[in-house]
Design a protein around this motif. Structure first.
Motif, short mmCIF file in Angstrom:
data_model
loop_
_atom_site.label_atom_id
_atom_site.label_comp_id
_atom_site.label_asym_id
_atom_site.label_seq_id
_atom_site.Cartn_x
_atom_site.Cartn_y
_atom_site.Cartn_z
N VAL A 6 -42.35 38.47 14.26
CA VAL A 6 -41.27 37.63 14.79
C VAL A 6 -41.50 37.56 16.31
O VAL A 6 -41.58 38.59 16.98
CB VAL A 6 -39.88 38.24 14.49
CG1 VAL A 6 -38.79 37.31 15.00
CG2 VAL A 6 -39.72 38.49 13.00
N THR A 7 -41.64 36.34 16.80
CA THR A 7 -41.96 36.18 18.23
C THR A 7 -40.78 35.55 18.96
O THR A 7 -40.00 34.79 18.38
CB THR A 7 -43.20 35.29 18.41
OG1 THR A 7 -42.92 34.01 17.84
CG2 THR A 7 -44.41 35.88 17.75
N ALA A 8 -40.69 35.88 20.25
CA ALA A 8 -39.59 35.36 21.07
C ALA A 8 -40.07 35.27 22.51
O ALA A 8 -41.09 35.86 22.88
CB ALA A 8 -38.39 36.30 20.97
N ALA A 9 -39.31 34.57 23.32
CA ALA A 9 -39.60 34.54 24.76
C ALA A 9 -39.24 35.92 25.33
O ALA A 9 -38.32 36.57 24.82
CB ALA A 9 -38.76 33.46 25.43
N PRO A 10 -39.95 36.37 26.36
CA PRO A 10 -39.67 37.71 26.91
C PRO A 10 -38.23 37.88 27.39
O PRO A 10 -37.74 39.00 27.49
CB PRO A 10 -40.66 37.84 28.08
CG PRO A 10 -41.74 36.87 27.76
CD PRO A 10 -41.12 35.74 27.01
N LEU A 54 -37.62 28.23 14.83
CA LEU A 54 -38.57 27.13 14.90
C LEU A 54 -39.51 27.30 13.70
O LEU A 54 -40.08 28.37 13.52
CB LEU A 54 -39.39 27.18 16.19
CG LEU A 54 -38.59 27.31 17.49
CD1 LEU A 54 -39.52 27.20 18.70
CD2 LEU A 54 -37.49 26.26 17.58
N VAL A 55 -39.62 26.28 12.88
CA VAL A 55 -40.41 26.44 11.65
C VAL A 55 -41.49 25.37 11.55
O VAL A 55 -41.38 24.30 12.15
CB VAL A 55 -39.53 26.39 10.37
CG1 VAL A 55 -38.55 27.54 10.35
CG2 VAL A 55 -38.83 25.06 10.23
N ARG A 56 -42.50 25.71 10.75
CA ARG A 56 -43.58 24.76 10.48
C ARG A 56 -43.11 23.67 9.51
O ARG A 56 -42.05 23.76 8.91
CB ARG A 56 -44.76 25.52 9.87
CG ARG A 56 -45.52 26.39 10.88
CD ARG A 56 -46.59 25.60 11.59
NE ARG A 56 -47.50 24.99 10.63
CZ ARG A 56 -48.46 25.66 9.99
NH1 ARG A 56 -48.64 26.93 10.21
NH2 ARG A 56 -49.24 25.03 9.13
N GLU A 57 -43.95 22.70 9.30
CA GLU A 57 -43.66 21.58 8.39
C GLU A 57 -43.64 22.06 6.93
O GLU A 57 -44.26 23.07 6.62
CB GLU A 57 -44.73 20.49 8.58
CG GLU A 57 -46.11 20.80 7.98
CD GLU A 57 -46.90 21.88 8.73
OE1 GLU A 57 -46.45 22.39 9.76
OE2 GLU A 57 -48.00 22.22 8.24
N PRO A 58 -42.95 21.33 6.02
CA PRO A 58 -43.03 21.69 4.60
C PRO A 58 -44.51 21.60 4.19
O PRO A 58 -45.22 20.73 4.67
CB PRO A 58 -42.21 20.61 3.90
CG PRO A 58 -41.41 19.96 4.96
CD PRO A 58 -42.11 20.16 6.26
N GLY A 84 -42.78 26.18 22.02
CA GLY A 84 -41.33 26.14 21.87
C GLY A 84 -40.73 27.53 22.08
O GLY A 84 -39.70 27.69 22.73
N VAL A 85 -41.40 28.53 21.52
CA VAL A 85 -40.92 29.92 21.68
C VAL A 85 -41.01 30.33 23.15
O VAL A 85 -40.07 30.89 23.72
CB VAL A 85 -41.74 30.89 20.77
CG1 VAL A 85 -41.36 32.34 21.06
CG2 VAL A 85 -41.50 30.57 19.30
N ILE A 86 -42.16 30.02 23.77
CA ILE A 86 -42.34 30.36 25.19
C ILE A 86 -41.24 29.71 26.04
O ILE A 86 -40.68 30.32 26.94
CB ILE A 86 -43.74 29.90 25.68
CG1 ILE A 86 -44.83 30.75 25.01
CG2 ILE A 86 -43.86 30.00 27.21
CD1 ILE A 86 -46.25 30.27 25.25
N ALA A 87 -40.91 28.47 25.67
CA ALA A 87 -39.91 27.73 26.44
C ALA A 87 -38.48 28.17 26.13
O ALA A 87 -37.53 27.67 26.72
CB ALA A 87 -40.06 26.24 26.15
N GLY A 88 -38.32 29.10 25.19
CA GLY A 88 -36.98 29.62 24.89
C GLY A 88 -36.18 28.73 23.96
O GLY A 88 -34.97 28.87 23.86
N LEU A 89 -36.88 27.82 23.26
CA LEU A 89 -36.16 26.94 22.32
C LEU A 89 -35.65 27.70 21.11
O LEU A 89 -34.69 27.29 20.47
CB LEU A 89 -37.11 25.83 21.82
CG LEU A 89 -37.25 24.60 22.70
CD1 LEU A 89 -38.35 23.70 22.16
CD2 LEU A 89 -35.92 23.85 22.75
N GLY A 90 -36.34 28.78 20.76
CA GLY A 90 -35.92 29.56 19.60
C GLY A 90 -36.95 30.64 19.31
O GLY A 90 -37.86 30.87 20.12
N ALA A 107 -46.35 35.83 28.09
CA ALA A 107 -45.62 34.57 27.97
C ALA A 107 -44.74 34.61 26.73
O ALA A 107 -43.71 33.95 26.64
CB ALA A 107 -46.61 33.42 27.88
N ILE A 108 -45.20 35.40 25.75
CA ILE A 108 -44.48 35.51 24.48
C ILE A 108 -44.45 36.98 24.08
O ILE A 108 -45.34 37.74 24.46
CB ILE A 108 -45.19 34.64 23.42
CG1 ILE A 108 -44.23 34.12 22.36
CG2 ILE A 108 -46.34 35.35 22.77
CD1 ILE A 108 -44.82 33.00 21.53
#
Ligand code: PGA
Length: 305
Positions: free
Chosen positions: A170-174, A195-199, A233-239, A256-257
């Motif tokens: 599970v990854t997140a922004a620092p 934030l999830v991948r495509e179906p 997106g994770v780095i940018a703090g979107l989720g 960064a992550i």
């Protein structure tokens, strides 16, 4: 005799003659003491006479043992030179190598391929990077020579070999509030923006299954078609997101992550190299398959602890 005699026994006889001692031979061959005794007994039974004798604590070969040793040396040497001959055939391995890989393996596989192409420069690789659903569809249509995937189809006949463990974290922004917390329960993530991948992504399917079976269905906050976009997106703090840690070497090294210490993670599951049962592998794909299964150095470099 030929029915029961094996190479392990011959290697053992050679080591015992050289070292004069069963314990040292066991150590050299990475065998336990009982295993060595069983192998030696098996060899003597196969040949039908005693091959070793103990004189003043040292093991000596009997006359029959010497004869067997001489044959063993011939056989072992012949096998050794066969290995070299096969290696030398490498120069002749050439031609197309068409591989389809799941996105999650796209950072790992090029390292193997790079190493392989250094040895076999006449091979022309073609790599298609896609998700699990498309890899499986391609398998059903015999589109490529080899496939790298974490999930295998049940309904299509394939030969598959695990060659490396994928590790998902599970990854997140620092700056995320859960960073630094230990043993975060899965349910603490229920209200996170995922934030999830495509179906069609195997990673997405796996994660959804895991949360559903824990009774915590997650609602995707944003769906992104590539794990590189998710990483950003994770780095940018979107989720937050569950990503293959193999793909994040540079981002984690530069802080960064970061990964969250969530119970049940990292998820470890093998990537398989697979090929269709029906398609005869030509020389280059076959050589690459063998390379993936045997190339320990590359494997170690990319196998995370
Ligand atoms: P994917 O990979 O999410 O790119 O489909 C799945 C897998 O590792 O099998």
């Amino acid at each position: 005799m030929l029915k029961t005699l094996n190479l392990k026994q011959l290697r053992l006889l050679e080591a015992v003659d050289r070292l004069g001692n069963l314990t040292l031979a066991a150590k050299e061959l990475n065998l336990s003491q009982p295993a060595v005794s069983i192998q030696m007994k098996g060899l003597e039974e196969a040949v039908g006479v005693a091959l070793i004798e103990k004189i003043n604590k040292r093991i000596f070969l009997t006359a029959a043992g010497q004869k067997t040793l001489s044959a063993a040396k011939d056989i072992l040497e012949r096998i050794n030179s066969l290995g070299i001959e096969i290696e030398e055939m490498g120069e002749e391995i050439a031609g197309p190598l068409d591989i389809a890989i799941v996105t999650s393996a796209k950072y790992v596989l090029p390292h193997y391929l790079g190493e392989f192409i250094r040895t076999y420069p006449k091979v022309h690789p073609r790599l298609t990077v896609t998700n699990k659903a498309s890899v499986i569809e391609a398998m059903a249509n015999y589109k490529h020579d080899l496939y790298i995937t974490g999930q295998l189809p049940e309904e299509i006949g394939v030969q598959a070999y695990p060659f490396l463990d994928n590790m998902l974290e599970v990854t997140a922004a620092p700056s995320h509030l859960l960073v630094g917390k230990n043993n975060i329960p899965l349910k603490a993530l229920a209200n996170e923006r995922f934030l999830v991948r495509e179906p069609g992504s195997g990673t997405r399917m796996l994660i959804e299954k895991m949360f559903v079976s824990a009774g915590i269905p997650i609602t995707p906050y944003m769906e992104l078609g590539s794990d590189a976009a998710i990483t950003n997106g994770v780095i940018a703090g979107l989720g937050i997101s569950v990503l293959s840690i193999h793909n994040l070497k540079y981002e984690t090294a530069s802080n960064a992550i970061t990964t969250l210490d969530v119970t049940g993670f990292p998820l470890r599951r093998p990537w398989f190299v697979a090929h269709s049962n029906r398609k005869q592998l030509s020389m280059a794909p076959n050589a690459f398959l063998q390379f993936l299964l045997s190339h320990k150095d590359v494997k170690k470099a990319h196998q995370l602890a």
